[in-house]
Write a protein that holds these residues in place. Structure first.
Motif, PDB file in Angstrom:
ATOM      1  N   MET A   1       0.845  -1.210   0.000  1.00 20.32           N
ATOM      2  CA  MET A   1       0.000   0.000   0.000  1.00 20.32           C
ATOM      3  C   MET A   1       0.875   1.253   0.000  1.00 20.32           C
ATOM      4  N   VAL A   2       0.412   2.262  -0.695  1.00 17.63           N
ATOM      5  CA  VAL A   2       1.118   3.540  -0.652  1.00 17.63           C
ATOM      6  C   VAL A   2       0.084   4.663  -0.656  1.00 17.63           C
ATOM      7  N   SER A   3       0.327   5.680   0.171  1.00 17.91           N
ATOM      8  CA  SER A   3      -0.581   6.836   0.195  1.00 17.91           C
ATOM      9  C   SER A   3      -0.042   7.899  -0.737  1.00 17.91           C
ATOM     10  N   PHE A   4      -0.942   8.414  -1.559  1.00 17.96           N
ATOM     11  CA  PHE A   4      -0.540   9.460  -2.503  1.00 17.96           C
ATOM     12  C   PHE A   4      -1.687  10.455  -2.624  1.00 17.96           C
ATOM     13  N   LEU A   9      -3.224   3.514  -2.507  1.00 19.92           N
ATOM     14  CA  LEU A   9      -2.978   2.683  -3.691  1.00 19.92           C
ATOM     15  C   LEU A   9      -2.415   1.337  -3.238  1.00 19.92           C
ATOM     16  N   LYS A  10      -2.872   0.262  -3.893  1.00 23.42           N
ATOM     17  CA  LYS A  10      -2.355  -1.061  -3.500  1.00 23.42           C
ATOM     18  C   LYS A  10      -0.888  -1.214  -3.899  1.00 23.42           C
ATOM     19  N   ASN A  11      -0.462  -0.469  -4.918  1.00 27.28           N
ATOM     20  CA  ASN A  11       0.961  -0.413  -5.276  1.00 27.28           C
ATOM     21  C   ASN A  11       1.229   0.942  -5.925  1.00 27.28           C
ATOM     22  N   PRO A  12       2.494   1.352  -6.055  1.00 29.58           N
ATOM     23  CA  PRO A  12       2.775   2.722  -6.539  1.00 29.58           C
ATOM     24  C   PRO A  12       2.760   2.892  -8.057  1.00 29.58           C
ATOM     25  N   ALA A  37      -3.356   2.637  -9.624  1.00 27.95           N
ATOM     26  CA  ALA A  37      -4.310   3.712  -9.917  1.00 27.95           C
ATOM     27  C   ALA A  37      -4.214   3.995 -11.414  1.00 27.95           C
ATOM     28  N   VAL A  38      -5.192   4.763 -11.914  1.00 26.01           N
ATOM     29  CA  VAL A  38      -5.160   5.119 -13.335  1.00 26.01           C
ATOM     30  C   VAL A  38      -5.330   6.624 -13.491  1.00 26.01           C
ATOM     31  N   VAL A  39      -4.702   7.163 -14.527  1.00 26.74           N
ATOM     32  CA  VAL A  39      -4.937   8.564 -14.906  1.00 26.74           C
ATOM     33  C   VAL A  39      -5.591   8.532 -16.285  1.00 26.74           C
ATOM     34  N   THR A  40      -6.732   9.161 -16.421  1.00 22.01           N
ATOM     35  CA  THR A  40      -7.437   9.111 -17.713  1.00 22.01           C
ATOM     36  C   THR A  40      -6.713   9.935 -18.768  1.00 22.01           C
ATOM     37  N   LYS A  41      -7.042   9.674 -20.001  1.00 28.72           N
ATOM     38  CA  LYS A  41      -6.626  10.532 -21.115  1.00 28.72           C
ATOM     39  C   LYS A  41      -7.097  11.957 -20.806  1.00 28.72           C
ATOM     40  N   TYR A 266      13.051   5.908  -9.921  1.00 30.26           N
ATOM     41  CA  TYR A 266      12.264   7.121  -9.632  1.00 30.26           C
ATOM     42  C   TYR A 266      12.010   7.257  -8.134  1.00 30.26           C
ATOM     43  N   ILE A 267      11.714   6.123  -7.481  1.00 29.53           N
ATOM     44  CA  ILE A 267      11.423   6.190  -6.038  1.00 29.53           C
ATOM     45  C   ILE A 267      12.684   6.574  -5.273  1.00 29.53           C
ATOM     46  N   MET A 268      13.803   5.980  -5.649  1.00 29.16           N
ATOM     47  CA  MET A 268      15.056   6.311  -4.956  1.00 29.16           C
ATOM     48  C   MET A 268      15.432   7.776  -5.120  1.00 29.16           C
ATOM     49  N   LEU A 269      14.873   8.405  -6.158  1.00 30.56           N
ATOM     50  CA  LEU A 269      15.174   9.831  -6.372  1.00 30.56           C
ATOM     51  C   LEU A 269      14.051  10.726  -5.847  1.00 30.56           C
ATOM     52  N   GLY A 270      13.081  10.142  -5.161  1.00 33.78           N
ATOM     53  CA  GLY A 270      12.108  10.991  -4.472  1.00 33.78           C
ATOM     54  C   GLY A 270      10.654  10.815  -4.839  1.00 33.78           C
ATOM     55  N   ALA A 271      10.343   9.986  -5.858  1.00 29.36           N
ATOM     56  CA  ALA A 271       8.938   9.832  -6.255  1.00 29.36           C
ATOM     57  C   ALA A 271       8.196   8.904  -5.296  1.00 29.36           C
ATOM     58  N   THR A 272       6.927   9.212  -5.056  1.00 21.01           N
ATOM     59  CA  THR A 272       6.088   8.330  -4.235  1.00 21.01           C
ATOM     60  C   THR A 272       5.359   7.331  -5.123  1.00 21.01           C
ATOM     61  N   THR A 273       4.959   7.794  -6.320  1.00 21.91           N
ATOM     62  CA  THR A 273       4.331   6.888  -7.292  1.00 21.91           C
ATOM     63  C   THR A 273       5.072   7.015  -8.616  1.00 21.91           C
ATOM     64  N   VAL A 274       4.837   6.032  -9.477  1.00 22.83           N
ATOM     65  CA  VAL A 274       5.525   6.003 -10.764  1.00 22.83           C
ATOM     66  C   VAL A 274       4.493   5.693 -11.844  1.00 22.83           C
TER      67      VAL A 274
END
Ligand SMILES: Cc1cc2nc3c(=O)[nH]c(=O)nc-3n(C[C@H](O)[C@H](O)[C@H](O)COP(=O)(O)O)c2cc1C
Length: 392
Positions: A1-4, A9-12, A37-41, A266-274
């Motif tokens: 789980m990750v909070s964003f 989210l069940k995964n990032p 999670a999804v981001v729409t067009k 990306y996570i190692m450089l600071g991102a919470t989700t990818v």
């Protein structure tokens, strides 16, 4: 789980905004494929106002350089590719129409639904706010603002974020584009304007072109809208790292994510989700789950109980400016004789003539007096026989 941005989210791993997330059936494929999670067009009042965007160029996608990689770890078929695109399909002409898709998607999905807004060539901020309110009402869990779609070439406008922020109570993610702004300067402005998170980087306008040499044809026409794929991941990583150092809101890394290793970078450089886009075109929706699973295995093996446990871990290694670099360190190449295959690659590219064949002809010798310590031979060695050693 990750909070964003307040979402669980069940995964990032998020399916990025593009054609592959433009309708309910595709959004469901992304969920089934393993997305957290999804981001729409992106949707906005653009197609009606910009004649160039009405209609779909055909063909408009081409995967090139499949199977080519400089990184042996990625050397599986299709791991390295470029997705060239010419034009793009649009979500329905009116945001009101797209609200039906959002409503149905919200009903059908069990993962968070982030709705992306864009308003190409429609500067009035009220259009952004209007679309935002429509999508909030339709059931969006969060909004992502594709700032790359604003009048070009200057793209990122914090006022867009502010206008949407004031219009809705949903979390607002600002998506920066490649090449127009300095992330260190723009990031804080987006944060100040009320962004709950920043996504970087989106594709920007660019004349991308590739050639099919055997066929003696262009792989596709120069792309007006630029493209995706691993070829510009290093730029995305640099954006995220610079943003991570300049803002205090969460980041979503996007560009060139094909494997779980890319997501981990990306996570190692600071991102919470990818976010993942072009890799879905190249490998299908199942790639989302493969990336998420690989990341979970890596985290398990390393003992990381959450994304937070290793997020931003490498930021300390960034050299902020030359002033902090140790210059002319006393290092030189050293060879492990038993590993050397005497292939000659290091001798060939030593610009200082510091490497030569050993008298035994079974290894090489390094002349420390000549060796500059540049490190190229270590990178060129295929068998790991060379390394850099300090001699102080
Ligand atoms: C065909 C295509 C359409 C896209 N459409 C959108 C869009 O509508 N909104 C948006 O924010 N980004 C859009 N993008 C950009 C992607 O979301 C993503 O930022 C970019 O492709 C880089 O990621 P990748 O290397 O994983 O492809 C699109 C990308 C492609 C390839």
């Amino acid at each position: 789980m990750v909070s964003f941005v307040g979402l669980e989210l069940k995964n990032p791993i998020i399916a990025a905004s593009a054609s592959e997330t433009w309708n309910v059936s595709d959004l469901l494929k992304a969920e089934k494929g393993g997305a957290g999670a999804v981001v729409t067009k992106s949707v906005g009042y653009h197609s009606k106002t910009e004649a160039r965007f009405v209609g779909h160029p055909r063909p408009r996608y081409r995967l090139v350089n499949k199977g080519f990689s400089w990184d042996p770890a990625l050397d599986k078929e299709g791991a390295f590719f470029s997705l060239y695109r010419l034009g793009e399909m649009q979500a329905p002409e009116e945001p009101e129409q797209y609200a039906d898709v959002v409503r149905a998607a919200k009903e059908a999905l069990s993962i968070p639904l982030i709705v992306s807004l864009a308003n190409v060539w429609v500067p009035p901020y009220k259009e952004w706010a209007k679309t935002a309110k429509i999508m909030e009402k339709a059931g969006a869990d969060a909004l992502e603002l594709d700032l790359s779609a604003h009048p070009m070439p200057k793209a990122t406008d914090p006022n867009i974020v502010r206008s949407v922020r004031d219009a809705v109570s949903l979390p607002v993610i600002a998506k920066m584009m490649i090449g127009t702004e300095d992330p260190k300067e723009m990031g804080p402005q987006l944060e100040k304007a009320g962004a709950d998170a920043i996504c970087a980087i989106g594709t920007g306008p660019g004349l991308c072109l590739e050639v099919d040499v055997q066929a003696e044809k262009l792989a596709l026409q120069p792309s007006f809208l630029a493209t995706g794929g691993p070829w510009y991941r290093p730029i995305g990583l640099a954006f995220i790292a610079q943003l991570a150092r300049s803002v205090n809101i969460p980041l979503s890394g996007v560009t060139g994510v094909v494997t779980w290793e890319d997501a981990a970078k990306y996570i190692m450089l600071g991102a919470t989700t990818v976010q993942v886009c072009a890799a879905i075109y190249a490998h299908g929706y199942g790639t989302l789950g493969e990336i998420a699973d690989g990341l979970a295995r890596f985290m398990h093996a390393k003992g990381y109980s959450s994304v937070e446990a290793f997020r931003g871990k490498l930021l300390d290694q960034l050299v902020p400016d030359w002033g902090n670099l140790e210059l002319d360190a006393p290092v030189a190449a050293a060879v492990e004789d038993r590993k050397c295959t005497v292939c000659g690659r290091c001798i060939d590219t030593c610009f200082y003539d510091a490497i030569s064949l050993a008298p035994s002809r079974k290894s090489v010798v390094i002349d420390r007096g000549k060796c500059d310590g540049c490190g190229l031979c270590v990178s060129r060695c295929l068998v790991g026989a060379l390394s850099m050693k300090r001699f102080d």
